[in-house]
Write a protein that holds these residues in place. Structure first.
Motif, PDB file in Angstrom:
ATOM      1  N   SER A 117       0.837  -1.191   0.000  1.00  0.00           N
ATOM      2  CA  SER A 117       0.000   0.000   0.000  1.00  0.00           C
ATOM      3  C   SER A 117       0.875   1.245   0.000  1.00  0.00           C
ATOM      4  O   SER A 117       2.042   1.207   0.393  1.00  0.00           O
ATOM      5  N   GLY A 118       0.299   2.357  -0.445  1.00  0.00           N
ATOM      6  CA  GLY A 118       1.072   3.587  -0.555  1.00  0.00           C
ATOM      7  C   GLY A 118       1.627   4.072   0.767  1.00  0.00           C
ATOM      8  O   GLY A 118       2.681   4.699   0.812  1.00  0.00           O
ATOM      9  N   ASP A 119       0.926   3.766   1.884  1.00  0.00           N
ATOM     10  CA  ASP A 119       1.411   4.219   3.179  1.00  0.00           C
ATOM     11  C   ASP A 119       2.256   3.167   3.888  1.00  0.00           C
ATOM     12  O   ASP A 119       2.713   3.394   5.004  1.00  0.00           O
ATOM     13  N   GLY A 120       2.474   2.028   3.255  1.00  0.00           N
ATOM     14  CA  GLY A 120       3.322   0.998   3.838  1.00  0.00           C
ATOM     15  C   GLY A 120       2.658   0.168   4.911  1.00  0.00           C
ATOM     16  O   GLY A 120       3.312  -0.675   5.525  1.00  0.00           O
ATOM     17  N   SER A 121       1.344   0.331   5.174  1.00  0.00           N
ATOM     18  CA  SER A 121       0.683  -0.426   6.225  1.00  0.00           C
ATOM     19  C   SER A 121       0.346  -1.847   5.806  1.00  0.00           C
ATOM     20  O   SER A 121       0.007  -2.683   6.648  1.00  0.00           O
ATOM     21  N   VAL A 122       0.401  -2.121   4.510  1.00  0.00           N
ATOM     22  CA  VAL A 122       0.120  -3.462   3.996  1.00  0.00           C
ATOM     23  C   VAL A 122       1.276  -3.891   3.104  1.00  0.00           C
ATOM     24  O   VAL A 122       1.662  -3.167   2.178  1.00  0.00           O
ATOM     25  N   VAL A 123       1.846  -5.046   3.409  1.00  0.00           N
ATOM     26  CA  VAL A 123       2.894  -5.644   2.577  1.00  0.00           C
ATOM     27  C   VAL A 123       2.545  -7.107   2.406  1.00  0.00           C
ATOM     28  O   VAL A 123       2.439  -7.845   3.395  1.00  0.00           O
ATOM     29  N   ILE A 124       2.341  -7.537   1.173  1.00  0.00           N
ATOM     30  CA  ILE A 124       1.947  -8.921   0.903  1.00  0.00           C
ATOM     31  C   ILE A 124       2.780  -9.457  -0.247  1.00  0.00           C
ATOM     32  O   ILE A 124       2.973  -8.783  -1.261  1.00  0.00           O
ATOM     33  N   PHE A 125       3.289 -10.687  -0.072  1.00  0.00           N
ATOM     34  CA  PHE A 125       4.058 -11.363  -1.107  1.00  0.00           C
ATOM     35  C   PHE A 125       3.303 -12.601  -1.581  1.00  0.00           C
ATOM     36  O   PHE A 125       2.603 -13.250  -0.800  1.00  0.00           O
ATOM     37  N   ALA A 126       3.472 -12.934  -2.860  1.00  0.00           N
ATOM     38  CA  ALA A 126       3.089 -14.257  -3.325  1.00  0.00           C
ATOM     39  C   ALA A 126       4.238 -15.208  -3.013  1.00  0.00           C
ATOM     40  O   ALA A 126       5.412 -14.824  -3.062  1.00  0.00           O
ATOM     41  N   VAL A 127       3.908 -16.434  -2.674  1.00  0.00           N
ATOM     42  CA  VAL A 127       4.906 -17.464  -2.416  1.00  0.00           C
ATOM     43  C   VAL A 127       4.737 -18.549  -3.462  1.00  0.00           C
ATOM     44  O   VAL A 127       3.673 -19.178  -3.555  1.00  0.00           O
ATOM     45  N   ARG A 128       5.779 -18.732  -4.255  1.00  0.00           N
ATOM     46  CA  ARG A 128       5.746 -19.816  -5.246  1.00  0.00           C
ATOM     47  C   ARG A 128       6.140 -21.112  -4.555  1.00  0.00           C
ATOM     48  O   ARG A 128       7.155 -21.196  -3.874  1.00  0.00           O
ATOM     49  N   HIS A 129       5.301 -22.104  -4.728  1.00  0.00           N
ATOM     50  CA  HIS A 129       5.521 -23.392  -4.084  1.00  0.00           C
ATOM     51  C   HIS A 129       5.030 -24.469  -5.041  1.00  0.00           C
ATOM     52  O   HIS A 129       3.971 -24.309  -5.663  1.00  0.00           O
ATOM     53  N   PRO A 130       5.771 -25.560  -5.201  1.00  0.00           N
ATOM     54  CA  PRO A 130       5.358 -26.574  -6.187  1.00  0.00           C
ATOM     55  C   PRO A 130       4.043 -27.258  -5.846  1.00  0.00           C
ATOM     56  O   PRO A 130       3.380 -27.804  -6.733  1.00  0.00           O
ATOM     57  N   ARG A 131       3.642 -27.221  -4.563  1.00  0.00           N
ATOM     58  CA  ARG A 131       2.412 -27.920  -4.183  1.00  0.00           C
ATOM     59  C   ARG A 131       1.330 -26.987  -3.661  1.00  0.00           C
ATOM     60  O   ARG A 131       0.152 -27.205  -3.907  1.00  0.00           O
ATOM     61  N   GLN A 132       1.726 -25.955  -2.912  1.00  0.00           N
ATOM     62  CA  GLN A 132       0.696 -25.109  -2.308  1.00  0.00           C
ATOM     63  C   GLN A 132       1.160 -23.653  -2.253  1.00  0.00           C
ATOM     64  O   GLN A 132       1.903 -23.265  -1.359  1.00  0.00           O
ATOM     65  N   PRO A 133       0.712 -22.844  -3.206  1.00  0.00           N
ATOM     66  CA  PRO A 133       1.076 -21.421  -3.171  1.00  0.00           C
ATOM     67  C   PRO A 133       0.363 -20.692  -2.040  1.00  0.00           C
ATOM     68  O   PRO A 133      -0.701 -21.105  -1.588  1.00  0.00           O
ATOM     69  N   HIS A 134       0.973 -19.594  -1.599  1.00  0.00           N
ATOM     70  CA  HIS A 134       0.421 -18.780  -0.520  1.00  0.00           C
ATOM     71  C   HIS A 134       0.492 -17.311  -0.914  1.00  0.00           C
ATOM     72  O   HIS A 134       1.260 -16.921  -1.789  1.00  0.00           O
ATOM     73  N   LEU A 135      -0.272 -16.504  -0.206  1.00  0.00           N
ATOM     74  CA  LEU A 135      -0.046 -15.065  -0.105  1.00  0.00           C
ATOM     75  C   LEU A 135       0.241 -14.790   1.363  1.00  0.00           C
ATOM     76  O   LEU A 135      -0.560 -15.159   2.235  1.00  0.00           O
ATOM     77  N   ILE A 136       1.385 -14.183   1.661  1.00  0.00           N
ATOM     78  CA  ILE A 136       1.759 -13.947   3.045  1.00  0.00           C
ATOM     79  C   ILE A 136       2.162 -12.485   3.225  1.00  0.00           C
ATOM     80  O   ILE A 136       2.498 -11.799   2.255  1.00  0.00           O
ATOM     81  N   GLY A 137       2.135 -12.013   4.463  1.00  0.00           N
ATOM     82  CA  GLY A 137       2.601 -10.668   4.732  1.00  0.00           C
ATOM     83  C   GLY A 137       1.963 -10.091   5.963  1.00  0.00           C
ATOM     84  O   GLY A 137       1.725 -10.789   6.957  1.00  0.00           O
ATOM     85  N   GLU A 138       1.659  -8.800   5.894  1.00  0.00           N
ATOM     86  CA  GLU A 138       1.135  -8.083   7.049  1.00  0.00           C
ATOM     87  C   GLU A 138       0.089  -7.081   6.603  1.00  0.00           C
ATOM     88  O   GLU A 138       0.268  -6.378   5.611  1.00  0.00           O
ATOM     89  N   VAL A 139      -1.002  -7.022   7.357  1.00  0.00           N
ATOM     90  CA  VAL A 139      -2.075  -6.058   7.114  1.00  0.00           C
ATOM     91  C   VAL A 139      -2.314  -5.301   8.408  1.00  0.00           C
ATOM     92  O   VAL A 139      -2.815  -5.875   9.384  1.00  0.00           O
ATOM     93  N   ASN A 140      -1.910  -4.037   8.432  1.00  0.00           N
ATOM     94  CA  ASN A 140      -2.100  -3.185   9.601  1.00  0.00           C
ATOM     95  C   ASN A 140      -1.600  -3.829  10.883  1.00  0.00           C
ATOM     96  O   ASN A 140      -2.271  -3.854  11.910  1.00  0.00           O
ATOM     97  N   GLY A 141      -0.400  -4.376  10.807  1.00  0.00           N
ATOM     98  CA  GLY A 141       0.238  -4.941  11.986  1.00  0.00           C
ATOM     99  C   GLY A 141      -0.131  -6.371  12.288  1.00  0.00           C
ATOM    100  O   GLY A 141       0.423  -6.970  13.208  1.00  0.00           O
ATOM    101  N   GLN A 142      -1.064  -6.955  11.528  1.00  0.00           N
ATOM    102  CA  GLN A 142      -1.480  -8.330  11.753  1.00  0.00           C
ATOM    103  C   GLN A 142      -0.930  -9.239  10.666  1.00  0.00           C
ATOM    104  O   GLN A 142      -0.895  -8.872   9.494  1.00  0.00           O
ATOM    105  N   ARG A 143      -0.513 -10.414  11.073  1.00  0.00           N
ATOM    106  CA  ARG A 143       0.002 -11.380  10.109  1.00  0.00           C
ATOM    107  C   ARG A 143      -1.089 -11.800   9.140  1.00  0.00           C
ATOM    108  O   ARG A 143      -2.248 -12.002   9.533  1.00  0.00           O
ATOM    109  N   PHE A 144      -0.722 -11.934   7.871  1.00  0.00           N
ATOM    110  CA  PHE A 144      -1.660 -12.334   6.821  1.00  0.00           C
ATOM    111  C   PHE A 144      -1.104 -13.572   6.137  1.00  0.00           C
ATOM    112  O   PHE A 144       0.073 -13.607   5.752  1.00  0.00           O
ATOM    113  N   ASP A 145      -1.932 -14.601   5.998  1.00  0.00           N
ATOM    114  CA  ASP A 145      -1.509 -15.833   5.325  1.00  0.00           C
ATOM    115  C   ASP A 145      -2.729 -16.450   4.662  1.00  0.00           C
ATOM    116  O   ASP A 145      -3.661 -16.885   5.336  1.00  0.00           O
ATOM    117  N   LEU A 146      -2.733 -16.437   3.346  1.00  0.00           N
ATOM    118  CA  LEU A 146      -3.830 -17.019   2.576  1.00  0.00           C
ATOM    119  C   LEU A 146      -3.272 -18.177   1.763  1.00  0.00           C
ATOM    120  O   LEU A 146      -2.470 -17.976   0.848  1.00  0.00           O
TER     121      LEU A 146
END
Length: 474
Positions: free
Chosen positions: A190-219
């Motif tokens: 995000s423009g203010d840096g409060s959200v940082v999310i990465f895609a994770v390449r994985h041969p079996r199970q891809p993820h989206l991981i990072g942080e949303v307003n100080g909380q861990r994010f893992d999809l």
């Protein structure tokens, strides 16, 4: 305070225009003890009427979203990014100077909510051209994007990836966080840096991981589905996260017969490549919109669902296929308009500047233009060498050809070439490669192109293996 006042008195050129988004000017009202990044201490007072004092120096101020603009009586202006930290604030000017505000005894701090940054004015007319340690989501991932720093992913070898920052003016490089044994890519910030999310390449199970307003994010996505998650992007209000899902699905059974006799031989399962562009609402955790979903039998020759990106100034999302650019409503997913990929002429060639399958899209900070990489009308555009800029309101376009003598082209070691604009919209950063005299590919590394002159410079200090750059936010 001496350093701060020296910076404060530097006159800015007035190229900045910030849009109001849920700002709370009262969040700063009161008296604060300030300490800057160089160790100097002073007192700051913010009055509710938009005036204040820096020790004895008077100023006026305005807080638009997370952007604080200070003005002295002498006409000097200072623009700072504000971020809550406990019961205080951090005011940052780029990545080199910051001020921490702590409430003085007896003060009850305000509760301003900073969400999103506005846009910088484009300084030219549009139209056709003549030519950290810790788990994913720790606070160490987040830092302000208001300055000149470019953040990028660097492959360090031995299965390690670094989340790194470079200052393009000074070439200073710093490691934000190391990711051992985790293949991070495709940063959405995000423009203010409060959200940082990465895609994770994985041969079996891809993820989206990072942080949303100080909380861990893992999809996590369903395992063993031959699936990739590409090009996550944050909406300007930090509520929506959109991305492309690339997968394979059963599109039917094909019976095979003997060519000569016509007798049945066998049946095989036909699998097609499938692209879907969707968003999820980070407040509810549910799917918000579907912007694109391939037909049952997709057109495998013209890849779809490429490089979705949200506008930084309005509620629209843009994505592409090889031949078209689509503009959609962020929340409903409704298509607002569609443009054909523009045509151009260069080096004796004239044709359609198709969107490379490997290219991401990037929005200019004023929300008028998108940029993408093209290799002309090549079906397999693995070495795009055209940077195309297109107005998402009119379809007008221009392009820049990368230097041919150096065999420079967009590149990323594992596909998915990212690019992003500088805060003032004058430059563009992307990952690239060159072919040396031994006909070997060298790269990826980061390059910056001046959009007014077309000149290209390499950020050598970022190192080889650098890709997925984000400058203003994505």
């Amino acid at each position: 305070m001496k350093t701060f006042m020296r910076i404060f008195r530097m006159a800015f050129s007035g190229l900045f225009l910030w849009s109001m988004v849920y700002g709370d000017p009262g969040g700063l009202t009161g008296q604060w003890q300030a300490r800057d990044s160089e160790g100097e201490s002073f007192r700051v007072v913010f009055q509710s009427d938009g005036t204040g004092k820096l020790d004895a120096e008077p100023f006026t101020y305005k807080m638009d979203g997370n952007i604080l603009t200070l003005n002295t009586g002498e006409g000097a202006q200072l623009i700072l990014t504000c971020q809550r930290q406990g019961n205080g604030w951090v005011l940052a000017m780029g990545d080199v100077y910051s001020i921490k505000l702590s409430p003085l005894s007896g003060q009850t701090p305000g509760t301003g909510r900073a969400l999103s940054q506005g846009a910088a004015n484009e300084n030219r007319k549009d139209g056709p051209s003549s030519s950290v340690s810790g788990q994913p989501g720790s606070r160490a991932v987040v830092s302000s994007l208001a300055g000149s720093g470019i953040r990028f992913v660097r492959e360090e070898g031995n299965g390690q990836f670094g989340w790194v920052q470079i200052n393009p003016q000074t070439s200073q490089v710093s490691l934000i966080r190391s990711f051992p044994d985790t293949y991070i890519c495709s940063p959405a910030i995000s423009g203010d840096g409060s959200v940082v999310i990465f895609a994770v390449r994985h041969p079996r199970q891809p993820h989206l991981i990072g942080e949303v307003n100080g909380q861990r994010f893992d999809l996590a996505f369903p395992p063993d589905q031959d699936m990739q998650v590409r090009h996550p992007t944050m909406s300007r209000d930090c509520k929506l996260l959109a991305f492309t899902i690339r997968s394979s699905k059963h599109v039917g059974n094909v019976d095979v017969h003997d060519w000569n006799t016509g007798a049945y031989d066998h049946t095989y399962m036909a699998v097609g490549t499938w692209y879907k562009v969707v968003s999820i609402n980070l407040n509810t955790g549910k799917q918000q919109a579907v912007y694109h979903d391939d037909d049952l039998v997709p057109d495998v020759m013209k890849k779809r669902g490429l490089g979705p990106v949200f506008s930084p100034v309005e509620d629209i999302l843009v994505y592409a296929d090889n031949l078209r650019i689509y503009v959609c409503d962020s929340y409903s997913g409704r298509n607002l308009r569609t443009f054909q990929a523009p045509t151009g002429s260069t080096g004796g060639w004239t044709g359609t500047m198709e969107v490379s399958e490997y290219s991401g899209l990037a929005f200019s900070p004023d929300g008028k233009m998108i940029a993408y990489l093209s290799q002309g009308q090549a079906d397999i555009a693995i070495s795009p060498d055209l940077i195309v800029l297109m107005d998402v309101r009119t379809g007008n376009s221009r392009f820049i050809r990368l230097p041919r003598q150096s065999n420079l082209s967009g590149c990323a070691r594992h596909g998915l070439i990212y690019l992003d604009f500088s805060l003032d919209g004058r430059q563009l950063v992307f990952s690239a490669s060159v072919m040396n005299q031994q006909r070997e590919i060298v790269g990826p590394f980061l390059c910056v192109v001046d959009l007014q002159t077309g000149s290209v410079s390499a950020l050598d200090a970022a190192g080889t293996g650098a890709s997925d750059p984000v400058w203003k936010g994505r």
